[in-house]
Structures are given as C-alpha cells and as structure tokens.
Design an enzyme around this catalytic site. Structure first.
Site, short mmCIF file in Angstrom:
data_model
loop_
_atom_site.label_atom_id
_atom_site.label_comp_id
_atom_site.label_asym_id
_atom_site.label_seq_id
_atom_site.Cartn_x
_atom_site.Cartn_y
_atom_site.Cartn_z
N CYS A 1 134.29 -1.85 136.18
CA CYS A 1 134.48 -1.71 134.73
C CYS A 1 135.97 -1.73 134.37
CB CYS A 1 133.83 -0.41 134.26
SG CYS A 1 134.21 -0.02 132.54
N CYS B 1 137.20 1.59 132.90
CA CYS B 1 137.35 2.62 133.94
C CYS B 1 138.69 2.42 134.67
CB CYS B 1 136.21 2.56 134.96
SG CYS B 1 134.70 3.36 134.41
N ASP C 1 144.45 -2.70 121.60
CA ASP C 1 143.53 -3.78 121.97
C ASP C 1 144.34 -5.01 122.37
OD1 ASP C 1 140.28 -4.39 121.20
OD2 ASP C 1 141.60 -6.10 121.57
N HIS D 1 132.96 6.91 132.74
CA HIS D 1 132.17 5.74 132.39
C HIS D 1 130.86 6.14 131.72
CE1 HIS D 1 130.84 1.55 132.65
NE2 HIS D 1 129.64 2.05 132.87
N ASN E 1 131.02 -0.80 118.40
CA ASN E 1 130.05 -1.88 118.59
C ASN E 1 129.11 -1.43 119.69
OD1 ASN E 1 131.21 -3.56 116.66
ND2 ASN E 1 132.68 -4.39 118.14
N HIS F 1 131.51 0.04 128.26
CA HIS F 1 132.10 1.38 128.44
C HIS F 1 132.45 1.81 127.02
CE1 HIS F 1 135.10 4.12 130.80
NE2 HIS F 1 135.16 4.47 129.52
N HIS G 1 133.68 2.58 123.56
CA HIS G 1 135.02 2.51 122.97
C HIS G 1 134.91 2.49 121.47
CE1 HIS G 1 133.51 -1.49 123.97
NE2 HIS G 1 134.12 -1.94 122.87
N HIS H 1 136.84 1.33 118.17
CA HIS H 1 137.96 0.53 117.66
C HIS H 1 138.54 1.31 116.48
CE1 HIS H 1 136.70 -3.45 119.49
NE2 HIS H 1 135.54 -2.79 119.55
#
Ligand code: 5GP
Ligand code: ZN
Length: 128
Positions: free
Chosen positions: A8, A11, A34, A50, A91, A102, A104, A106
């Site tokens: 990942c 990770c 990003d 994770h 998302n 994993h 996240h 935004h």
C-alpha cells in the site's frame, strides 16, 4: 497491533518508507500534499494504520476516525484556508472513484468550488 500493508502506497508514506511533502503528523494520522493537486490547496489526511476504506472502519477505530477530522482543522490552519473555507472529501468505493485503498480525506481549498460534485465532466483521477 498496527495494521500495515506492504503493497500500500499510503502505508509506505505513513511509515516514511517513501517520501511525501508532509504537513502534519501525530501518533494517529499524517497529512501531506496530493501528488496531483486539483486546487491550490489539496492535502491528503490518512490514518497511519492501514484501513482500506470508510466501509472498513470498526467501532474500535473511533479514535482514528476522530483524529482524521481533528487534523483537518490543523491542516486548514497550516495551509491558510481556515478562514476562506475548505472541503473535506472521502472518496469511498468504485462509484466515488476511490483509487487508493487506504482511507484518506482530501482537504481541498484555495478556490471557490462547485456543488454538487458530479455536475462536471465525468473523469477518473489522472485522466485529461
Ligand atoms: P482517491 O482517488 O483514492 O480518492 O485519491 C487518491 C489520491 O492520492 C489522488 O488524488 C492522487 O493524486 C493521490 N496520490 C496517489 N499516489 C500518491 C503518492 O504517491 N503521493 C501523493 N502525495 N499522492 C498520491
Ligand atoms: Zn495502507
């Protein structure tokens, strides 16, 4: 027991095994810019452990979940959008175009946004 997936990408970033432009890190979460920003401010906030998606969050993960939200304020302050406004987007799954498995958030800001989010051209991340 810390959850770590060797394949990942997030990770690896959380563990410092691959570089990222880090903004904030504590015992639970990390925040970094990003790679392909969609706005002047575009930061990803991830749990260090994770967890594949919001759908995988368990009752025992409540501290991690809270830490992601609390980190948003810190990141907003550090990137200068606390007053002007920002959006936090998770998302989750295929229809939402989640591309990294994993969790996240935004954190997006620095420009006026549109709503609803699906009003624009339907493209996947990375497409022109
Ligand atoms: P998703 O499409 O899963 O909601 O968002 C994944 C995001 O991760 C995308 O915005 C993409 O640009 C970003 N991303 C993918 N790989 C990397 C990376 O290695 N480093 C950084 N900083 N961002 C990445
Ligand atoms: Zn991971």
């Amino acid at each position: 027991m810390t959850r770590y997936e060797p394949e990942c990408i997030f990770c690896k970033i959380a563990a410092g095994h691959i570089p990222a432009s880090l903004i904030y890190k504590n015992d639970h979460v990390a925040a970094f810019h990003d790679l392909n920003p969609v706005a002047p401010v575009h930061v990803l906030i991830i749990p260090l452990e994770h967890i594949a998606s919001l759908s995988e969050l368990k009752d025992g993960d409540s501290e991690i979940a809270a830490q992601i939200l609390l980190a948003a304020r810190v990141v907003a302050e550090k990137t200068g959008v606390l007053e002007s406004g920002y959006r936090l987007v998770f998302n989750n799954g295929e229809d939402a175009l989640q591309s990294v498995g994993h969790i996240h958030a935004h954190l997006i800001g620095g420009k006026t946004m549109g709503w609803p989010p699906f009003a624009g051209r339907e493209v996947a991340h990375g497409e022109e």
